[in-house]
Design a protein around this motif. Structure first.
Motif, PDB file in Angstrom:
ATOM      1  N   SER A 139       0.827  -1.211   0.000  1.00 44.52           N
ATOM      2  CA  SER A 139       0.000   0.000   0.000  1.00 44.52           C
ATOM      3  C   SER A 139       0.856   1.254   0.000  1.00 44.52           C
ATOM      4  O   SER A 139       0.511   2.245  -0.636  1.00 44.52           O
ATOM      5  N   SER A 140       2.004   1.212   0.693  1.00 48.13           N
ATOM      6  CA  SER A 140       2.848   2.405   0.729  1.00 48.13           C
ATOM      7  C   SER A 140       3.476   2.688  -0.636  1.00 48.13           C
ATOM      8  O   SER A 140       3.767   3.837  -0.956  1.00 48.13           O
ATOM      9  N   LEU A 141       3.675   1.663  -1.435  1.00 51.27           N
ATOM     10  CA  LEU A 141       4.206   1.893  -2.782  1.00 51.27           C
ATOM     11  C   LEU A 141       3.203   2.643  -3.649  1.00 51.27           C
ATOM     12  O   LEU A 141       3.571   3.331  -4.591  1.00 51.27           O
ATOM     13  N   LEU A 142       1.919   2.504  -3.319  1.00 50.49           N
ATOM     14  CA  LEU A 142       0.871   3.122  -4.120  1.00 50.49           C
ATOM     15  C   LEU A 142       0.384   4.456  -3.565  1.00 50.49           C
ATOM     16  O   LEU A 142      -0.233   5.234  -4.271  1.00 50.49           O
ATOM     17  N   TYR A 143       0.664   4.700  -2.292  1.00 50.61           N
ATOM     18  CA  TYR A 143       0.167   5.901  -1.624  1.00 50.61           C
ATOM     19  C   TYR A 143       0.991   7.124  -2.019  1.00 50.61           C
ATOM     20  O   TYR A 143       2.205   7.162  -1.818  1.00 50.61           O
ATOM     21  N   LEU A 144       0.335   8.112  -2.556  1.00 47.81           N
ATOM     22  CA  LEU A 144       0.995   9.305  -3.075  1.00 47.81           C
ATOM     23  C   LEU A 144       1.861  10.018  -2.037  1.00 47.81           C
ATOM     24  O   LEU A 144       2.903  10.563  -2.355  1.00 47.81           O
ATOM     25  N   GLY A 145       1.471   9.975  -0.786  1.00 50.30           N
ATOM     26  CA  GLY A 145       2.224  10.674   0.244  1.00 50.30           C
ATOM     27  C   GLY A 145       3.383   9.894   0.839  1.00 50.30           C
ATOM     28  O   GLY A 145       4.149  10.423   1.631  1.00 50.30           O
ATOM     29  N   ALA A 146       3.520   8.635   0.473  1.00 49.15           N
ATOM     30  CA  ALA A 146       4.582   7.795   1.042  1.00 49.15           C
ATOM     31  C   ALA A 146       5.919   8.082   0.376  1.00 49.15           C
ATOM     32  O   ALA A 146       5.969   8.439  -0.798  1.00 49.15           O
ATOM     33  N   PRO A 147       7.005   7.918   1.131  1.00 51.47           N
ATOM     34  CA  PRO A 147       8.319   8.068   0.490  1.00 51.47           C
ATOM     35  C   PRO A 147       8.537   6.928  -0.511  1.00 51.47           C
ATOM     36  O   PRO A 147       8.092   5.815  -0.279  1.00 51.47           O
ATOM     37  N   ASP A 148       9.166   7.238  -1.606  1.00 53.37           N
ATOM     38  CA  ASP A 148       9.474   6.242  -2.647  1.00 53.37           C
ATOM     39  C   ASP A 148       8.228   5.532  -3.178  1.00 53.37           C
ATOM     40  O   ASP A 148       8.236   4.323  -3.399  1.00 53.37           O
ATOM     41  N   ASN A 149       7.172   6.270  -3.425  1.00 53.34           N
ATOM     42  CA  ASN A 149       5.971   5.666  -4.000  1.00 53.34           C
ATOM     43  C   ASN A 149       6.069   5.624  -5.520  1.00 53.34           C
ATOM     44  O   ASN A 149       6.893   6.307  -6.123  1.00 53.34           O
ATOM     45  N   VAL A 150       5.235   4.823  -6.143  1.00 51.96           N
ATOM     46  CA  VAL A 150       5.289   4.609  -7.588  1.00 51.96           C
ATOM     47  C   VAL A 150       5.031   5.889  -8.379  1.00 51.96           C
ATOM     48  O   VAL A 150       5.581   6.072  -9.463  1.00 51.96           O
ATOM     49  N   TRP A 151       4.244   6.797  -7.828  1.00 50.71           N
ATOM     50  CA  TRP A 151       3.907   8.027  -8.547  1.00 50.71           C
ATOM     51  C   TRP A 151       5.121   8.922  -8.733  1.00 50.71           C
ATOM     52  O   TRP A 151       5.178   9.715  -9.663  1.00 50.71           O
ATOM     53  N   MET A 152       6.116   8.771  -7.855  1.00 51.09           N
ATOM     54  CA  MET A 152       7.337   9.560  -7.989  1.00 51.09           C
ATOM     55  C   MET A 152       8.099   9.186  -9.262  1.00 51.09           C
ATOM     56  O   MET A 152       8.944   9.953  -9.731  1.00 51.09           O
TER      57      MET A 152
END
Length: 135
Positions: free
Chosen positions: A61-74
């Motif tokens: 879930s953290s990989l997908l969450y926009l606010g997480a560090p190192d997420n996929v959206w980055m």
């Protein structure tokens, strides 16, 4: 060279040339060629995210969450894994991620590891296809 008439009844097929050694075939295109693809950074970044998604201890879930560090959206930022404002995102990248991750990345659904890996591979494939011949 291998003769084409070996075992499968394909008697008249042409011979297939194989390289003499594995080192005769480049495993990765030269950096200059890879960088000519307009979505090269984004596609490479998605490989990093896929690698993280294979870690059984990773919180998917953290990989997908926009606010997480190192997420996929980055990956859609000009410099992957560096935050950027929404107006700096590569829209082709965002569209590919939304299309492929959207069905499995909802507030009600926790993606399964195999689903996430498949969606990331499909998004990466879309980016490479949309990049044209350079990709």
């Amino acid at each position: 060279a291998l003769a084409g008439g070996g075992g499968g009844g394909g008697g008249g097929t042409a011979a297939t040339e194989l390289p003499a050694r594995a080192t005769d075939v480049p495993l990765v295109a030269p950096r200059s060629e890879r960088m000519s693809c307009p979505n090269w950074n984004e596609a490479a970044c998605l490989l990093d995210v896929m690698e993280r998604s294979c870690d059984v201890t990773a919180d998917l879930s953290s990989l997908l969450y926009l606010g997480a560090p190192d997420n996929v959206w980055m990956c859609c930022c000009p410099k992957p894994f560096r935050t950027c404002s929404a107006n700096r995102l590569n829209n082709v990248c965002v569209d590919a991620l939304v299309e492929k991750l959207g069905p499995i990345a909802t507030a009600e659904t926790r993606p399964q590891r195999d689903q996430l890996t498949e969606a990331l591979q499909e998004a990466r494939g879309s980016l490479l296809s949309l990049g044209g011949n350079a990709c």
